[in-house]
Design a protein around this motif. Structure first.
Motif, short mmCIF file in Angstrom:
data_model
loop_
_atom_site.label_atom_id
_atom_site.label_comp_id
_atom_site.label_asym_id
_atom_site.label_seq_id
_atom_site.Cartn_x
_atom_site.Cartn_y
_atom_site.Cartn_z
N ASP A 30 0.80 -1.28 0.02
CA ASP A 30 -0.03 0.01 0.02
C ASP A 30 0.85 1.30 -0.06
O ASP A 30 0.60 2.15 -0.90
CB ASP A 30 -1.24 -0.01 1.12
CG ASP A 30 -1.93 -0.87 1.16
OD1 ASP A 30 -2.37 -1.45 0.03
OD2 ASP A 30 -2.59 -1.31 2.20
N ARG A 31 1.99 1.41 0.72
CA ARG A 31 2.85 2.46 0.96
C ARG A 31 3.59 2.74 -0.51
O ARG A 31 3.59 3.90 -0.90
CB ARG A 31 4.09 2.10 1.87
CG ARG A 31 4.77 3.52 2.17
CD ARG A 31 4.11 4.64 2.83
NE ARG A 31 5.13 5.50 2.98
CZ ARG A 31 5.07 6.87 2.65
NH1 ARG A 31 3.77 7.22 2.49
NH2 ARG A 31 5.97 7.57 2.95
N VAL A 32 4.15 1.69 -1.29
CA VAL A 32 4.70 1.73 -2.49
C VAL A 32 3.62 2.49 -3.55
O VAL A 32 3.75 3.37 -4.32
CB VAL A 32 5.13 0.67 -3.00
CG1 VAL A 32 5.62 0.59 -4.41
CG2 VAL A 32 6.51 0.12 -1.99
N ALA A 33 2.45 1.93 -3.48
CA ALA A 33 1.50 2.32 -4.39
C ALA A 33 0.78 3.78 -4.08
O ALA A 33 0.79 4.57 -4.86
CB ALA A 33 0.07 1.37 -4.41
N GLU A 34 0.74 4.07 -2.70
CA GLU A 34 0.64 5.54 -2.54
C GLU A 34 1.41 6.33 -2.87
O GLU A 34 1.43 7.50 -3.43
CB GLU A 34 0.41 5.53 -0.94
CG GLU A 34 0.23 6.89 -0.39
CD GLU A 34 0.21 6.92 1.02
OE1 GLU A 34 0.25 7.95 1.54
OE2 GLU A 34 0.04 5.93 1.73
N LEU A 35 2.80 6.16 -2.69
CA LEU A 35 4.11 6.86 -3.22
C LEU A 35 4.08 6.97 -4.69
O LEU A 35 4.24 8.13 -5.17
CB LEU A 35 5.39 6.33 -2.75
CG LEU A 35 5.47 6.38 -1.18
CD1 LEU A 35 6.89 5.51 -0.70
CD2 LEU A 35 5.95 7.84 -0.71
N LEU A 36 3.93 6.23 -5.30
CA LEU A 36 3.85 6.42 -7.04
C LEU A 36 2.64 7.05 -7.18
O LEU A 36 2.67 7.82 -8.26
CB LEU A 36 3.90 4.82 -7.46
CG LEU A 36 5.07 3.97 -7.32
CD1 LEU A 36 4.70 2.41 -7.94
CD2 LEU A 36 6.40 4.50 -8.21
N ASP A 37 1.48 6.85 -6.74
CA ASP A 37 0.44 7.97 -6.70
C ASP A 37 0.61 9.48 -6.48
O ASP A 37 0.37 10.03 -7.30
CB ASP A 37 -0.72 7.16 -6.10
CG ASP A 37 -2.18 7.64 -6.52
OD1 ASP A 37 -2.21 8.19 -7.66
OD2 ASP A 37 -2.92 8.28 -5.69
N ASN A 38 1.04 9.44 -5.43
CA ASN A 38 1.69 10.91 -4.83
C ASN A 38 2.47 11.43 -5.86
O ASN A 38 2.57 12.54 -6.19
CB ASN A 38 1.99 10.90 -3.43
CG ASN A 38 1.20 10.68 -2.45
OD1 ASN A 38 -0.11 10.80 -2.86
ND2 ASN A 38 1.37 10.22 -1.33
N LEU A 39 3.26 10.62 -6.49
CA LEU A 39 4.58 11.30 -7.28
C LEU A 39 3.73 11.38 -8.81
O LEU A 39 4.64 11.88 -9.62
CB LEU A 39 5.63 10.27 -7.55
CG LEU A 39 6.51 10.02 -6.40
CD1 LEU A 39 7.30 9.21 -6.45
CD2 LEU A 39 7.18 11.48 -5.81
#
Length: 110
Positions: A30-39
């Motif tokens: 979830d954290r990696v997906a969230e970071l990629l989304d935020n970027l």
């Protein structure tokens, strides 16, 4: 994340030129997906939840990277992140400048 974003961007560029290219992320946290989304780059990837067949994978040989190569990779990854949006440009400006200086210094030493 910058390296991954760069791979996704190059693949997206290839698709826009009519070439087949797809990067699949297998169950990113979830954290990696969230970071990629935020970027702003999550859309460059296809998220999959079913494991691909193992015969699809090939072993990768370990390689030794020089200090110059590591600095270049970090610098290029941060440049990629900066280029994805104005917000990211502000976020990663200092880190990019830091890695650019390290790259120049390490190139002089080689």
């Amino acid at each position: 994340l910058g390296v991954l974003a760069g791979i996704g961007a190059r693949c997206d560029e290839a698709r826009n030129k009519g070439q087949a290219c797809l990067v699949e992320l297998f169950q990113p946290s979830d954290r990696v997906a969230e970071l990629l989304d935020n970027l702003g780059v999550l859309g460059l990837f296809k998220i999959i939840t079913e494991a691909p067949r193992f015969e699809c994978f090939h072993p990768v040989k370990e390689a030794q990277a020089s200090k110059v190569e590591l600095n270049r990779t970090c610098y290029e990854a941060h440049q990629t992140l900066m280029n994805t949006s104005a917000d990211n440009e502000r976020r990663f400006k200092d880190a990019t400048e830091f890695f650019e200086k390290n790259l120049r210094d390490s190139e002089r030493k080689e």
